[in-house]
Design a protein around this motif. Structure first.
Motif, short mmCIF file in Angstrom:
data_model
loop_
_atom_site.label_atom_id
_atom_site.label_comp_id
_atom_site.label_asym_id
_atom_site.label_seq_id
_atom_site.Cartn_x
_atom_site.Cartn_y
_atom_site.Cartn_z
N UNK A 1 0.84 -1.21 0.00
CA UNK A 1 0.00 0.00 0.00
C UNK A 1 0.87 1.26 0.00
N UNK A 2 1.92 1.23 0.78
CA UNK A 2 2.85 2.36 0.84
C UNK A 2 3.48 2.58 -0.53
N UNK A 3 3.92 1.51 -1.19
CA UNK A 3 4.52 1.62 -2.51
C UNK A 3 3.51 2.11 -3.55
N UNK A 4 2.27 1.69 -3.43
CA UNK A 4 1.22 2.13 -4.34
C UNK A 4 0.97 3.63 -4.19
N UNK A 5 0.87 4.09 -2.96
CA UNK A 5 0.67 5.52 -2.71
C UNK A 5 1.87 6.32 -3.20
N UNK A 6 3.08 5.81 -2.94
CA UNK A 6 4.29 6.51 -3.38
C UNK A 6 4.35 6.61 -4.90
N UNK A 7 3.94 5.55 -5.58
CA UNK A 7 3.98 5.59 -7.05
C UNK A 7 2.98 6.59 -7.61
N UNK A 8 1.87 6.82 -6.91
CA UNK A 8 0.89 7.80 -7.36
C UNK A 8 1.28 9.23 -6.99
N UNK A 9 2.27 9.39 -6.15
CA UNK A 9 2.72 10.73 -5.78
C UNK A 9 3.90 11.22 -6.61
N UNK A 10 4.40 10.37 -7.51
CA UNK A 10 5.58 10.76 -8.31
C UNK A 10 5.25 11.95 -9.22
N UNK A 11 4.21 11.88 -10.00
CA UNK A 11 3.88 12.98 -10.92
C UNK A 11 3.54 14.28 -10.21
N UNK A 12 2.69 14.27 -9.17
CA UNK A 12 2.44 15.53 -8.47
C UNK A 12 3.70 16.14 -7.85
N UNK A 13 4.56 15.29 -7.32
CA UNK A 13 5.81 15.78 -6.72
C UNK A 13 6.71 16.38 -7.78
N UNK A 14 6.85 15.70 -8.91
CA UNK A 14 7.66 16.24 -10.00
C UNK A 14 7.09 17.56 -10.52
N UNK A 15 5.77 17.62 -10.64
CA UNK A 15 5.14 18.84 -11.12
C UNK A 15 5.43 20.01 -10.20
N UNK B 1 -5.62 20.01 -7.38
CA UNK B 1 -6.83 20.03 -8.20
C UNK B 1 -6.63 19.22 -9.48
N UNK B 2 -5.51 19.40 -10.14
CA UNK B 2 -5.25 18.69 -11.40
C UNK B 2 -5.17 17.18 -11.17
N UNK B 3 -4.50 16.75 -10.11
CA UNK B 3 -4.31 15.33 -9.86
C UNK B 3 -5.39 14.74 -8.93
N UNK B 4 -6.38 15.52 -8.58
CA UNK B 4 -7.48 15.08 -7.70
C UNK B 4 -6.97 14.48 -6.39
N UNK B 5 -6.08 15.20 -5.76
CA UNK B 5 -5.52 14.75 -4.48
C UNK B 5 -6.13 15.55 -3.34
N UNK B 6 -6.42 14.89 -2.24
CA UNK B 6 -6.85 15.64 -1.07
C UNK B 6 -5.62 16.26 -0.39
N UNK B 7 -5.69 17.54 -0.08
CA UNK B 7 -4.55 18.19 0.55
C UNK B 7 -4.96 19.52 1.16
N UNK B 8 -3.98 20.18 1.80
CA UNK B 8 -4.27 21.45 2.45
C UNK B 8 -4.65 22.54 1.46
N UNK B 9 -4.03 22.56 0.30
CA UNK B 9 -4.35 23.59 -0.69
C UNK B 9 -5.78 23.49 -1.17
N UNK B 10 -6.17 22.29 -1.49
CA UNK B 10 -7.55 22.08 -1.95
C UNK B 10 -8.55 22.35 -0.84
#
Length: 149
Positions: A7-21, A93-102
């Protein structure tokens, strides 16, 4: 349903693009300032002295030049921590992630002032923490900087 390390690896793999952006927004600025700072430090007297002593060029660059050239970079990264918080609204918003900004954006739209005050407080604490870490790094990189008045 994945659990544990998967699960940790799955979440980390989905955070690669937002982090790079979020990280690549400032990369060009950081590289230009680092290049200019390195070129400036390469022409200073202590680098010529190190070369005259016969030190290896790799050691001169890593030990002497890079350490002094990092000071403007550390300052810039510390100053732009608040800007990254603002940029996170778009990325979330672009990556549909829940976070403080949104959450902050939705709190403004819904006029939920208590949630907004909490987010501003947490953001302020984060910026203060980054500035404190920046000061500690500055003192570590440049031994001439001390805590004395």
């Amino acid at each position: 349903v994945r659990t544990g390390i998967w699960r940790v690896l799955d979440i980390a793999s989905h955070l690669v693009l937002p982090t790079l952006t979020l990280g690549l927004i400032f990369l060009a600025i950081y590289l230009r300032i680092m290049r200019a700072s390195m070129l400036e430090v390469l022409n200073l007297d202590f680098v010529r002295t190190a070369r005259a002593k016969g030190l290896d060029e790799t050691r001169i660059v890593t030990r002497h030049v890079l350490r002094n050239a990092l000071l403007p970079m550390v300052t810039l990264i510390g100053l732009q921590a608040g800007t990254m918080l603002g940029g996170s609204v778009v990325v979330e918003t672009v990556f549909s992630l829940p976070g403080l900004g949104r959450l902050a954006y939705e709190s403004v739209v819904q006029r939920d002032l208590n949630t907004l005050l909490g987010i501003v407080f947490v953001s302020a604490l984060l910026v203060i923490s980054v500035n404190f870490i920046t000061d500690l790094l500055y003192a570590r990189l440049d031994p001439r900087i001390t805590a004395e008045s």
